[in-house]
Motif scaffolding. Structure first.
Motif, PDB file in Angstrom:
ATOM      1  N   THR A 211       0.829  -1.211   0.000  1.00 27.76           N
ATOM      2  CA  THR A 211       0.000   0.000   0.000  1.00 27.76           C
ATOM      3  C   THR A 211       0.866   1.264   0.000  1.00 27.76           C
ATOM      4  OG1 THR A 211      -1.528  -1.268   1.296  1.00 27.76           O
ATOM      5  CG2 THR A 211      -1.989   1.070   1.123  1.00 27.76           C
ATOM      6  N   TRP A 212       1.923   1.251   0.815  1.00 27.04           N
ATOM      7  CA  TRP A 212       2.753   2.450   0.910  1.00 27.04           C
ATOM      8  C   TRP A 212       3.448   2.754  -0.420  1.00 27.04           C
ATOM      9  CZ3 TRP A 212       3.523   6.920   2.633  1.00 27.04           C
ATOM     10  CH2 TRP A 212       4.766   7.542   2.523  1.00 27.04           C
ATOM     11  N   THR A 213       4.004   1.720  -1.059  1.00 24.67           N
ATOM     12  CA  THR A 213       4.664   1.917  -2.353  1.00 24.67           C
ATOM     13  C   THR A 213       3.650   2.402  -3.389  1.00 24.67           C
ATOM     14  OG1 THR A 213       6.033   0.041  -1.745  1.00 24.67           O
ATOM     15  CG2 THR A 213       6.234   0.822  -3.992  1.00 24.67           C
ATOM     16  N   MET A 214       2.471   1.804  -3.342  1.00 22.49           N
ATOM     17  CA  MET A 214       1.424   2.199  -4.287  1.00 22.49           C
ATOM     18  C   MET A 214       1.099   3.684  -4.126  1.00 22.49           C
ATOM     19  SD  MET A 214      -0.468   0.696  -6.574  1.00 22.49           S
ATOM     20  CE  MET A 214      -1.611   1.450  -7.698  1.00 22.49           C
ATOM     21  N   LEU A 215       0.955   4.107  -2.872  1.00 20.11           N
ATOM     22  CA  LEU A 215       0.596   5.507  -2.626  1.00 20.11           C
ATOM     23  C   LEU A 215       1.747   6.441  -2.994  1.00 20.11           C
ATOM     24  CD1 LEU A 215      -1.275   5.335   0.792  1.00 20.11           C
ATOM     25  CD2 LEU A 215      -2.261   5.532  -1.480  1.00 20.11           C
ATOM     26  N   SER A 216       2.949   6.112  -2.530  1.00 16.83           N
ATOM     27  CA  SER A 216       4.044   7.070  -2.655  1.00 16.83           C
ATOM     28  C   SER A 216       4.713   7.043  -4.020  1.00 16.83           C
ATOM     29  CB  SER A 216       5.083   6.822  -1.561  1.00 16.83           C
ATOM     30  OG  SER A 216       5.645   5.541  -1.728  1.00 16.83           O
ATOM     31  N   ARG A 217       4.820   5.867  -4.644  1.00 13.98           N
ATOM     32  CA  ARG A 217       5.569   5.807  -5.893  1.00 13.98           C
ATOM     33  C   ARG A 217       4.703   5.768  -7.134  1.00 13.98           C
ATOM     34  NH1 ARG A 217      10.997   3.068  -6.108  1.00 13.98           N
ATOM     35  NH2 ARG A 217      10.952   4.328  -7.988  1.00 13.98           N
ATOM     36  N   ILE A 218       3.435   5.411  -6.961  1.00 13.54           N
ATOM     37  CA  ILE A 218       2.559   5.349  -8.135  1.00 13.54           C
ATOM     38  C   ILE A 218       1.506   6.463  -8.082  1.00 13.54           C
ATOM     39  CG2 ILE A 218       1.017   3.887  -9.506  1.00 13.54           C
ATOM     40  CD1 ILE A 218       3.767   2.609  -9.251  1.00 13.54           C
ATOM     41  N   LEU A 219       0.672   6.443  -7.056  1.00 15.37           N
ATOM     42  CA  LEU A 219      -0.459   7.373  -7.062  1.00 15.37           C
ATOM     43  C   LEU A 219      -0.016   8.823  -6.872  1.00 15.37           C
ATOM     44  CD1 LEU A 219      -3.047   5.274  -5.074  1.00 15.37           C
ATOM     45  CD2 LEU A 219      -3.005   5.739  -7.514  1.00 15.37           C
ATOM     46  N   PHE A 220       0.884   9.056  -5.920  1.00  9.84           N
ATOM     47  CA  PHE A 220       1.292  10.440  -5.681  1.00  9.84           C
ATOM     48  C   PHE A 220       1.966  11.064  -6.903  1.00  9.84           C
ATOM     49  CE2 PHE A 220       4.140  13.766  -4.119  1.00  9.84           C
ATOM     50  CZ  PHE A 220       3.161  14.632  -3.663  1.00  9.84           C
ATOM     51  N   PRO A 221       2.982  10.416  -7.491  1.00 10.65           N
ATOM     52  CA  PRO A 221       3.581  11.016  -8.688  1.00 10.65           C
ATOM     53  C   PRO A 221       2.571  11.182  -9.828  1.00 10.65           C
ATOM     54  CG  PRO A 221       4.785   9.027  -8.073  1.00 10.65           C
ATOM     55  CD  PRO A 221       3.658   9.164  -7.108  1.00 10.65           C
ATOM     56  N   TYR A 222       1.565  10.315  -9.819  1.00 11.98           N
ATOM     57  CA  TYR A 222       0.563  10.396 -10.885  1.00 11.98           C
ATOM     58  C   TYR A 222      -0.344  11.622 -10.710  1.00 11.98           C
ATOM     59  CZ  TYR A 222      -3.386   9.092 -13.807  1.00 11.98           C
ATOM     60  OH  TYR A 222      -4.372   9.102 -14.744  1.00 11.98           O
ATOM     61  N   VAL A 223      -0.721  11.941  -9.487  1.00 10.74           N
ATOM     62  CA  VAL A 223      -1.632  13.083  -9.295  1.00 10.74           C
ATOM     63  C   VAL A 223      -0.884  14.415  -9.167  1.00 10.74           C
ATOM     64  CG1 VAL A 223      -3.474  11.763  -8.224  1.00 10.74           C
ATOM     65  CG2 VAL A 223      -1.770  12.799  -6.773  1.00 10.74           C
ATOM     66  N   TRP A 224       0.376  14.363  -8.816  1.00  9.87           N
ATOM     67  CA  TRP A 224       1.180  15.558  -8.526  1.00  9.87           C
ATOM     68  C   TRP A 224       1.133  16.630  -9.626  1.00  9.87           C
ATOM     69  CZ3 TRP A 224       2.854  18.434  -4.945  1.00  9.87           C
ATOM     70  CH2 TRP A 224       4.040  19.142  -5.020  1.00  9.87           C
ATOM     71  N   PRO A 225       1.364  16.264 -10.911  1.00 14.79           N
ATOM     72  CA  PRO A 225       1.343  17.309 -11.952  1.00 14.79           C
ATOM     73  C   PRO A 225       0.021  18.050 -12.018  1.00 14.79           C
ATOM     74  CG  PRO A 225       2.142  15.240 -12.839  1.00 14.79           C
ATOM     75  CD  PRO A 225       1.658  14.937 -11.473  1.00 14.79           C
ATOM     76  N   GLY A 226      -1.066  17.332 -11.832  1.00 14.49           N
ATOM     77  CA  GLY A 226      -2.384  17.961 -11.866  1.00 14.49           C
ATOM     78  C   GLY A 226      -2.520  18.984 -10.747  1.00 14.49           C
ATOM     79  N   ILE A 227      -1.940  18.649  -9.596  1.00 16.54           N
ATOM     80  CA  ILE A 227      -2.022  19.548  -8.444  1.00 16.54           C
ATOM     81  C   ILE A 227      -1.229  20.820  -8.711  1.00 16.54           C
ATOM     82  CG2 ILE A 227      -1.399  19.806  -6.021  1.00 16.54           C
ATOM     83  CD1 ILE A 227      -1.786  16.639  -5.995  1.00 16.54           C
ATOM     84  N   ILE A 228      -0.024  20.654  -9.240  1.00 19.63           N
ATOM     85  CA  ILE A 228       0.812  21.820  -9.550  1.00 19.63           C
ATOM     86  C   ILE A 228       0.118  22.691 -10.591  1.00 19.63           C
ATOM     87  CG2 ILE A 228       2.997  22.567 -10.546  1.00 19.63           C
ATOM     88  CD1 ILE A 228       3.768  21.444  -8.069  1.00 19.63           C
TER      89      ILE A 228
END
Lengths: 299, 269
Positions: A211-228
């Motif tokens: 779960t942690w890898t999924m959140l930090s290495r997949i989901l977070f980098p995936y949503v990050w550009p949209g947030i910026i």
């Protein structure tokens, strides 16, 4: 270079400089600061053209800016046709940046502190909960309908209440900014996570991340550009909310600066305050653009 | 090699059905599908578009679960993805926010937790070297052509060294010259491991008949709703694609499969 000199903004700029230097009907303070501002604007642009970077958009924007400044200068200072209190002379307005510089600087710092605190807190919470609610279906089914009800309520509506509710004005301002940012960030993140491309999601799932890898290495980098990318809108919203809050109970800050002087009908300082707010927001926006290019190399 | 008890095959599909909800209620993609795959086998699945080839792979990977029936690997039911098997799609298998090297390293780290960073880096380099991508390590997938992205994904899958390779038209986007190279690489990887303790099992989906005959021990021609024809390809290994394509054996297999396609009224690509 030749193109710049023969162009419309250059022509307008020369007229403007001459006009400023000419005596006018209305008594004003020294025109030095206004002249410096106009000369810096024109000078930077000519320098840009000199470097061989002729930018059409910049050219058009400057044309408009110079026309507006010309009208302002002509009707206020030179012809004295505008209302002397409601429409202050540009010379006086720009002079405020010198006379009130101390108050302005403390105002900027005070506002920025609250804005950054609120933005960081609001974004962290919004994105964190958003990723969790996007990833865990049960949490999504619980939070998303609630978010849909609450998020469209403009934060300005409950600003007075929050200001009254919180123990200090500063905490109230941060709370208002957090509330204003949290819901849009949350909604955006949830929608982006739930709308993730199936192939990408399948590839990720096939690699069996915890779960942690999924959140930090997949989901977070995936949503990050949209947030910026949304940060520009977020920033404008937060600034709006913050100035709103500052107008209600602050003793410093940019919103307070404007509100305070408009209470005393000192519209010269109010106009200067408005210009200052515009400049500060522009600089912040440029910072975000820089951040975007720096942080998201893969787009 | 240990004999598997109870005559059970390595991978078994037992009366598997799967469908998606559609406008007319429920559209079945696969109905009552049963199949046995032996350990170390190279199975090629071929068929018309939309016959459920990819669904079969997703089911076996555990990305989707059968609505009826069961799938077992070594007698244990498949309930989700695990690292014994790795899947590679036709495209978009890479994470766009990771560089080529990071993508491969992510796979390696997932497959072998506790590996040192140096080893991880070295293995990633070796994997990229195999597919001729070692110079592009610092690029992002978005900066690469489709074929190059696919080679990176293949490098990641190979580097993860799973027991079962599930490959969904993996070489479709790769240019013909590289394609032959990658096919040979895949076969050599599969054969090398066959001699060791852990043989690799490959389930390879394609719509290219030549590729199917060149690679497979057995070709499964999938019809609609999970009906299938089986064609065994007892061609000797190692196979050389250049020598094979002209040979009589190859052409006869090619003909059998082409006829199956024509029977269904489809055009082959």
């Amino acid at each position: 270079m030749k193109k710049a000199i023969c162009s419309l903004p250059f022509f307008l700029w020369v007229i403007l400089v001459f006009l400023i230097l000419m005596p006018g009907k209305r008594e004003t303070e020294s025109c030095t600061v206004f002249l410096i501002v106009v000369c810096t604007l024109g000078g930077l642009w000519i320098l840009r053209c000199f470097q061989g970077k002729f930018i059409e958009t910049l050219h058009d924007i400057l044309t408009l800016v110079f026309v507006l400044l010309l009208i302002w200068e002509l009707f206020c200072t030179k012809l004295d046709m505008a209302h002397p209190v409601l429409v202050p002379s540009p010379e006086n307005v720009f002079q405020v940046f010198v006379t009130q510089r101390r108050l302005m600087v403390t105002g900027i710092f005070s506002s920025m502190e609250l804005l950054l605190a609120g933005m960081i807190l609001g974004l962290t919470l919004g994105v964190g909960f958003g990723i969790a609610a996007g990833w865990i279906p049960r949490l999504n089914r619980m939070l998303f309908p609630i978010a849909r009800v609450i998020s469209p309520i403009p934060p300005i509506i409950y600003t007075p209440y929050v200001v009254a509710l919180m123990p200090s004005f500063r905490s109230a301002s941060v709370a208002v900014v957090v509330l204003g940012i949290f819901w849009p960030a949350f909604m955006n993140t949830v929608l982006r996570v739930t709308g993730m491309e199936k192939k990408l999601l399948d590839s990720a799932r096939a690699l069996c991340p915890n779960t942690w890898t999924m959140l930090s290495r997949i989901l977070f980098p995936y949503v990050w550009p949209g947030i910026i990318r949304n940060l520009r809108v977020t920033l404008s919203t937060s600034f709006l909310i913050l100035t709103m809050a500052e107008m209600m109970g602050a003793s410093s800050g940019l919103g307070y600066f404007i509100k305070n002087y408009s209470d005393y009908a000192n519209y010269t300082n109010v106009a200067a305050g408005i210009i200052l707010v515009g400049a500060v927001v522009s600089i912040l926006n440029m910072g975000i653009g820089l951040l975007e290019r720096r942080l998201i190399k893969w787009k | 090699m240990k004999k598997i008890i109870n005559d059970m095959s390595y991978i078994e599909f037992n009366h598997v059905s799967f469908g998606y909800p559609s406008r007319n209620g429920h559209e079945e993609i696969i109905r009552d599908f049963s199949l046995k795959i032996e350990k170390g086998e190279f199975l090629v699945v071929i068929g018309q578009s939309g016959c459920g080839k990819s669904t079969l792979l997703s089911l076996l990977e555990g990305l989707i679960l059968p609505q009826k029936g069961s799938i077992t690997i070594e007698g244990k039911e498949v309930t989700g993805p695990d690292l014994r098997k790795s899947i590679i799609f036709q495209h978009d298998s890479l994470f766009p926010w990771m560089t080529v090297e990071k993508n491969v390293r992510f796979g390696i780290r997932q497959a072998r937790s506790g590996i040192s960073r140096r080893e991880e880096k070295e293995q990633a380099y070796q994997a990229l070297l195999q597919v001729g991508m070692e110079k592009e390590g610092s690029k992002y997938p978005g900066e690469l052509s489709g074929g190059m992205q696919q080679r990176t994904a293949i490098a990641r899958t190979f580097a993860m060294d799973s027991d079962i390779f599930l490959m969904d038209e993996p070489f479709g986007a790769v240019d013909p010259r590289r394609r032959t190279m990658l096919q040979e690489l895949l076969v050599s990887l599969w054969q090398k491991k066959e001699k060791e303790v852990r043989p690799k099992t490959v389930i390879f989906v394609t719509h290219d008949i030549d590729e199917a005959v060149f690679l497979g021990d057995r070709i499964l021609y999938l019809r609609k709703k999970g009906q299938y024809e089986e064609v065994k390809v007892p061609l000797q290994r190692p196979r050389k694609i250049g020598e094979l394509t002209g040979s009589q054996c190859f052409c006869s297999f090619r003909k059998i499969i082409t006829e199956l396609f024509e029977e269904e009224g489809g055009v082959t690509e």
